[in-house]
Scaffold this active site. Structure first.
Site, PDB file in Angstrom:
ATOM      1  N   LYS A 272     -31.135 -36.995  33.361  1.00  9.99           N
ATOM      2  CA  LYS A 272     -30.303 -37.485  34.461  1.00  9.99           C
ATOM      3  C   LYS A 272     -29.243 -36.436  34.752  1.00  9.99           C
ATOM      4  O   LYS A 272     -28.863 -35.658  33.877  1.00  9.99           O
ATOM      5  CB  LYS A 272     -29.626 -38.806  34.091  1.00  9.99           C
ATOM      6  CG  LYS A 272     -30.584 -39.965  33.881  1.00  9.99           C
ATOM      7  CD  LYS A 272     -29.799 -41.234  33.566  1.00  9.99           C
ATOM      8  CE  LYS A 272     -30.724 -42.399  33.268  1.00  9.99           C
ATOM      9  NZ  LYS A 272     -29.960 -43.620  32.930  1.00  9.99           N
TER      10      LYS A 272
ATOM     11  N   HIS B  89     -23.408 -37.552  34.995  1.00  4.79           N
ATOM     12  CA  HIS B  89     -22.733 -38.601  35.756  1.00  4.79           C
ATOM     13  C   HIS B  89     -21.226 -38.515  35.544  1.00  4.79           C
ATOM     14  O   HIS B  89     -20.757 -38.170  34.463  1.00  4.79           O
ATOM     15  CB  HIS B  89     -23.259 -39.965  35.283  1.00  4.79           C
ATOM     16  CG  HIS B  89     -22.882 -41.110  36.165  1.00  4.79           C
ATOM     17  ND1 HIS B  89     -21.624 -41.663  36.156  1.00  4.79           N
ATOM     18  CD2 HIS B  89     -23.599 -41.802  37.087  1.00  4.79           C
ATOM     19  CE1 HIS B  89     -21.588 -42.665  37.021  1.00  4.79           C
ATOM     20  NE2 HIS B  89     -22.763 -42.758  37.597  1.00  4.79           N
TER      21      HIS B  89
ATOM     22  N   HIS C 156     -19.272 -39.880  32.494  1.00  2.91           N
ATOM     23  CA  HIS C 156     -19.111 -39.156  31.230  1.00  2.91           C
ATOM     24  C   HIS C 156     -17.941 -38.172  31.279  1.00  2.91           C
ATOM     25  O   HIS C 156     -17.640 -37.505  30.283  1.00  2.91           O
ATOM     26  CB  HIS C 156     -20.393 -38.383  30.898  1.00  2.91           C
ATOM     27  CG  HIS C 156     -21.596 -39.258  30.729  1.00  2.91           C
ATOM     28  ND1 HIS C 156     -21.778 -40.071  29.626  1.00  2.91           N
ATOM     29  CD2 HIS C 156     -22.670 -39.453  31.526  1.00  2.91           C
ATOM     30  CE1 HIS C 156     -22.918 -40.726  29.752  1.00  2.91           C
ATOM     31  NE2 HIS C 156     -23.485 -40.373  30.887  1.00  2.91           N
TER      32      HIS C 156
END
Length: 637
Positions: A169, A172, A175
């Protein structure tokens, strides 16, 4: 560094002042912290007056938050003297305190004694220490020693687990706070002498990867993957989650009604994902090959983002690295001690049976026999303890996971023996949520979008001053640094636990307490030094007795307090303390420019040199604090 000629240090040296000071005073030794020279001196004098051991007085002499409250304050009750009236003792000691070459006569304020340093001695004690220590000023690296009296015993070890994105992924923004705070804590512990292992515990195992594998089978495109692997994996993961939503909604509704969900768990996409993960745990080569491929490209992508943030990791760990035999060992102990029980094929811990009702019931082994997040965390902690032998382990995890972390720590405690001892080494550093994070184009989920946007905005601002812009060697890099600084300062300005609104316009401003303002302040001080044409060795001949103005004294007082600010931050693990201090320092320096002219000072070259030394010390401390926060100070912008 030798004492500058003509300075007050020639008359009263710190070596003489502290030679009779008992070593038991030294929480931070005088060479690391100039204020400890004053602490030791006051402790010796007050010890004779009060009949209290100097070693008890020393740690009770607290630094003040603002200059108008003095330099050190002693709350009499902290000395724990029985049978006295604190306010009366404060008055008595103030009246009878002997004359001192370092401090003025103390003042009794209620139950406390206020101490003010003598301004004529302060610069000669503080500024040479800053110059001699350079980037290490503010840190006492003896704190990390196992035995402060015997360095051969080695340094204490700490693992700091932070960031921890999910593989396959994009990075994001959720985080982001863990990454910024974890990097700050790593810098803090490292500066204080700990042996720090920066660990990134990736979300690289579990049912969610099974779902991604199904997505690859349905929607994966090898050509698109070769062009941009992470973007393509994210794209197919979104697609499979659209397919999965009706099943997931039905599953959650059934659980809410208290129904048996075992049948739902074993059919449809959920069943396929679980079966895939079960094959992974069983060591199926084909399943693991795909997982390994996705994991490797994810780590490479993350490394570029971390490099941009000036962050590196010693260890890229992950849920996948937890050994099955360690998890089985934990389960065996839990079962033998009656901590866990079986429930419809799953293994659970009912915390109400163990004095922790609020933690409710937690599953540690799923019905289909696969491990889950909680069991893997328990196994990882045990495994790390045996591999690294750390003294502490810090988890930088969002407050939404508080219950999970409490369960994890509690289970280790209940297991007893080495596991309970391990639980006492674990620390959870929590933080609140960011809301409203977006670029100028709208809401985003990816950190690189935000970093690109703030860097572009900073570049636009830099271009407005063509003359200064032409002097910047690498404007793209500097604008990126400014943008990252803006994000970091906004994130660390308040207490960790506080959620905050992501305010792009506010954080990009050069006015007020922002990252760009700190960078501007540092660049301005660097510019002043360049304009003097002086060299570092010239500082050795500065006459600090020329720094007589109140503005100069107040800047020195703030510089002197930096090691105490760092030590306080070590106790609280709150980066906001460093941020607040840096703004106080920059505001104090800024208010001095009109009063303390450097280049062409009408008082003459010796005054130019003394003031240049003052500002250069301020720049050094400002830069040290910025580096501690994870920023990269710029000299031109």
């Amino acid at each position: 560094m030798a004492a500058p000629t003509g300075s007050k240090m020639d008359q009263t040296s710190p070596q003489v002042l502290t030679s009779s000071s008992p070593t038991s005073h030294n929480q931070t030794t005088p060479p690391n912290n100039p204020i400890d020279i004053f602490r030791s001196h006051i402790s010796d004098l007050l010890s004779k007056l009060a009949g209290v051991e100097a070693g008890r007085i020393f740690p009770a002499l607290a630094w003040t938050n603002t200059l108008d409250k003095g330099d050190l304050i002693l709350a009499v009750p902290r000395l724990q003297i029985k049978g006295i009236i604190a306010s009366q003792k404060a008055t008595e000691w103030a009246e009878n305190f002997p004359s001192s070459p370092l401090v003025h006569q103390p003042k009794a304020i209620g139950i406390s004694l206020r101490f003010d340093f003598k301004s004529e001695i302060l610069p000669s004690l503080v500024l040479p220490t800053v110059f001699s220590q350079g980037r290490s000023f503010g840190f006492n690296d003896q704190i990390g020693l196992r035995d402060a009296s015997d360095a051969s015993q080695g340094r204490k070890k700490i693992i700091i687990e932070f960031s921890s994105p999910n593989i396959a992924k994009e990075f994001h923004v959720g985080h982001l706070r863990s990454t910024i705070i974890g990097a700050f804590l790593s810098n803090l512990y490292e500066g204080l002498g700990w042996d720090v292992t920066r660990m990134n515990y990736l979300g690289d195992w579990g049912r969610q990867f099974g779902l991604l594998a199904i997505a690859w089978e349905r929607y994966g495109d090898e050509e698109a993957f070769q062009v941009d692997p992470i973007s393509h994996l994210f794209e197919i993961y979104v697609k499979i989650n659209v397919d999965f939503k009706p099943e997931d909604d039905a599953y959650k509704a059934a659980r809410k009604r208290g129904e048996n969900t075992s049948e739902l768990e074993n059919q449809g996409l959920l069943g396929l994902a679980k079966d895939y993960f079960k094959r992974m745990e069983a060591g199926d080569p084909k399943s693991l090959a795909l997982w390994r491929r996705f994991r490797e490209v994810s780590i490479e992508k993350y490394k570029t983002t971390y490099a941009r943030l000036n962050i590196s990791f010693a260890e890229y760990s992950g849920e996948s690295t937890v050994k099955p035999e360690v998890m089985e060992e934990a389960e065996r102990v839990l079962h033998e001690k009656g901590i866990s029980q079986y429930d419809e094929g799953a293994t659970i811990v009912d915390f109400k049976n163990h004095g922790a009702k609020k933690l409710e019931v937690a599953v540690i082994r799923n019905r289909n026999g696969t491990s889950n997040y909680l069991l893997r965390d328990i196994g990882a902690a045990i495994q790390r303890s045996r591999e690294f032998g750390m003294d502490e382990m810090v988890y930088v995890i969002m407050s939404e996971q508080d219950v999970h972390v409490q369960r994890f720590f509690k289970i280790l405690e209940l297991m007893g023996g080495e596991y309970a001892e391990l639980s006492r080494k674990l620390k959870h550093v929590t933080f609140g949520k960011i809301s409203g994070m977006s670029t100028r184009k709208g809401t985003v989920k990816f950190l690189n979008d935000v970093l690109n946007d703030v860097a572009a905005a900073m570049h636009e601002t830099m271009r407005k001053n063509e003359k200064k812009y032409a002097q910047v060697q690498n404007p793209d890099k500097v604008s990126d640094i400014l943008g990252i600084s803006s994000i970091m300062v906004q994130d660390m300005h308040g207490k960790r636990i506080n959620a905050y609104n992501f305010d792009l316009d506010r954080m990009l401003s050069f006015e007020g307490d922002t990252g760009p303002y700190l960078q501007y302040a540092h660049a301005r001080l660097a510019s002043i030094w360049r304009k003097t044409g002086l060299k570092s060795e010239d500082l050795l001949s500065a006459d600090y007795s020329l720094l007589k103005e109140q503005h100069a004294t107040d800047v020195v007082r703030l510089i002197a307090s930096y090691p105490d600010v760092v030590l306080h931050t070590y106790r609280t693990l709150e980066p906001a303390g460093i941020v607040t201090y840096l703004f106080k320092l920059t505001h104090q320096i800024s208010s001095s420019y009109d009063v303390l002219q450097v280049v062409g000072a009408r008082e003459g070259p010796p005054t130019t040199l003394a003031r240049a030394a003052l500002y250069e010390a301020g720049r050094q401390v400002l830069g040290n604090g910025m580096c501690l926060l994870g920023m990269s100070p710029v000299d031109r912008m």
